[in-house]
Design an enzyme around this catalytic site. Structure first.
Site, PDB file in Angstrom:
ATOM      1  CG  ASP A   5      -0.161   0.018   2.525  1.00 50.46           C
ATOM      2  OD1 ASP A   5       0.824  -0.740   2.634  1.00 50.46           O
ATOM      3  OD2 ASP A   5      -0.536   0.767   3.448  1.00 50.46           O
ATOM      4  CD  GLU A   6      -1.058   4.814   2.849  1.00 50.38           C
ATOM      5  OE1 GLU A   6      -2.029   5.563   3.064  1.00 50.38           O
ATOM      6  OE2 GLU A   6      -0.265   4.450   3.742  1.00 50.38           O
TER       7      GLU A   6
END
Length: 549
Positions: free
Chosen positions: A354-355
């Site tokens: 993620d991210e």
């Protein structure tokens, strides 16, 4: 007439379930098992108290069973005479033996309480346990947790697996209560129960604040009271890398809090995994990569891109993103996963994903040169990066789980299970993923650190598979509550998690039709008192006192 017909129908369902279970056991099934089929009972629904702020004097169950009928007939238990006992034809195993001992302690504690000589109720001295199949070494996504519980003159718990026995004994322990005569009692009942979803988890972040092993064990214990079966252990992040690897001891030494002292060693992990297993809980580790890895950069800067601030051009290592162009990164990740597999027996691993900061990549001159030379984009490199990580997991026969950012960045054919956490049209995302035959875990309704949604009733009424077509429902494996620990540490993590995570636990276990907030409020408040009786202090949802005898 309608009410009577409904009671008769429920009774027929439970009777059929008992017959089904008995049919699966050997022909030598003893007389006790057959007693469930032959015996009859008045299947009146108990008159549970609806008074706000008070607790029921008859036991209630959380999460709510799929089918339950009971009546006012009461049995009383003696701490010196009551016992759990296998049926003559039951299979046996150490896990069930251990579970029996544990629930004897849960029900009676260290106190001695005998039946009153003038008791108006019949004594219940044995709960017979019938295990239909050999015990499994470790729970899996396909493990059965189904059980049938009948409390009558002959009491019986029947389950296919030791996990079903564990769930059934938890239900029985919650039904036990102190009656008006100050006796340990349980009402006559018949229950058939099984989970709606196979994956019912809690994600615990131990990177932003170090959570001691003893606190994790307490969390697992409470998870078992709520019939949760997965601890998603978010071990590492930007802030710290507290897991000790034998092959790479420098990572925790430089990446953990307190100068490398706040770490989980091999013996800690093994203790957590075995404690969880004995409660039917899987432990799935997450080493969040390739982003969220600043703590790793402290010991292995050679694996990271040189990123720079877009405002002043100064080097910025805060993004903590591994270098997708460096072959050594993939070799390193493969070595990490290999050691993780030796520590954690589960077939799944959470890779994170993620991210990832494309901004960081694009400030790197090496990265921009590669894009020009190979005529590719940062999204295509992102896809290549994730595929490289997934290959390392698959090579070790591990099934990867990733946050939904992987899907959001155009990687739509991922062979990974996707955890949907982002709040941008999450229902549509779940629908799109299941349409693409991708397995899904839902967590977006159950972020326990979300101050705007920290209400149990909001979490209770969440609909994890609302917009999924019937043919794709099997792709929704389940869901989990997420406890991020920016503002949480050992001294408040239990009260921050519970009872909010209990609301999610019932949504994931009980029938889709179980939505009565008044009934849920009464039972959840009673669960608070059950926990208090077990010396577990969680946040109450109503004013009042606990009538725990």
């Amino acid at each position: 007439m309608l009410y009577a017909a409904k009671r008769l129908f429920l009774g027929f369902i439970l009777l059929s379930a008992c017959i089904t279970f008995v049919y699966r056991v050997p022909k030598s099934t003893d007389r006790v098992v057959r007693t469930i089929i032959r015996s009859g009972m008045n299947k009146n629904v108990p008159d549970y108290s609806k008074m706000r702020g008070s607790t029921t004097r008859t036991g209630s169950v959380w999460p709510k069973p799929q089918s339950m009928v009971s009546n006012s007939k009461m049995y009383v238990l003696s701490s010196s005479k009551f016992k759990f006992e296998y049926t003559l034809s039951s299979l046996r195993c150490d896990d069930v033996d251990e579970t029996m001992k544990r629930y004897m302690k849960i029900i009676f504690g260290n106190t001695t309480r005998e039946i009153n000589k003038w008791s108006r109720n019949s004594a219940l001295e044995i709960l017979y346990i019938h295990l239909s199949y050999d015990c499994e070494d470790y729970p899996t996504i396909k493990s059965s947790e189904r059980y049938v519980l009948s409390v009558q003159d002959t009491a019986m718990l029947i389950a296919d697996t030791q996990w079903g026995v564990m769930r059934g004994l938890e239900t029985f322990s919650q039904l036990v209560h102190i009656n008006e005569d100050n006796e340990i009692a349980v009402n006559a009942c018949a229950i058939e129960d099984f989970p709606r979803f196979q994956y019912r988890g809690l994600m615990l972040d131990t990177a932003r604040h170090f959570i001691p092993t003893e606190t994790i064990l307490q969390t697992l214990e409470i998870m078992s009271y709520n019939k949760l079966n997965v601890l998603h252990w978010h071990i590492t992040d930007h802030q710290s890398f507290p897991l000790e690897f034998k092959r790479f001891p420098e990572i925790a030494r430089h990446g953990a809090f307190d100068n490398g002292k706040s770490v989980y060693r091999e013996e800690d992990v093994k203790r957590i995994v075995e404690f969880a297993r004995l409660r039917g809980i899987r432990v799935i580790p997450e080493i969040d990569l390739p982003g969220h890895a600043s703590a790793l950069a402290k010991s292995r800067p050679d694996l990271f891109l040189n990123c720079y601030s877009v405002t002043n051009g100064v080097r910025d290592d805060s993004k903590g993103t591994l270098d997708p162009l460096n072959p050594e990164v993939y070799t390193f990740i493969g070595a990490l996963y290999s050691e993780l597999k030796n520590l954690f027996p589960d077939e799944y691993i959470h890779i994170g994903g993620d991210e990832i900061s494309h901004e960081c990549w694009l400030t790197s001159s090496e990265f921009r040169k590669y894009m020009v030379k190979s005529r590719t984009t940062e999204k295509e490199i992102h896809r290549m990066f994730i595929e490289g990580i997934l290959q390392k997991a698959r090579k070790l026969n591990l099934k990867p789980i990733a946050w939904d950012d992987v899907f959001s960045h155009g990687y739509t054919e991922t062979p990974a299970t996707i955890e949907v956490w982002t709040v941008d049209h999450p229902e549509d995302k779940v629908g799109d993923l299941t349409d693409a035959s991708v397995d899904v875990i839902v967590s977006y309704p159950w972020y326990l650190d979300n101050t705007l949604k920290r209400q149990w009733d909001i979490m209770y009424l969440a609909k994890p598979a609302e917009y999924v077509e019937q043919k794709n429902l099997h792709h929704v494996l389940g869901g989990e509550s997420c406890m991020w620990t920016e503002h949480v540490e050992a001294n408040n993590v239990i009260t921050e998690i519970w009872p909010l995570a209990s609301a999610a636990a019932e949504r994931l276990w009980s029938s889709k039709k179980t939505t009565d907030l008044i009934d849920a409020e009464t039972r959840l408040n009673n669960l608070h008192c059950v926990m208090k009786c077990r010396n577990v202090h969680i946040t109450p949802i109503l004013p009042g006192v606990c009538n725990i005898g």
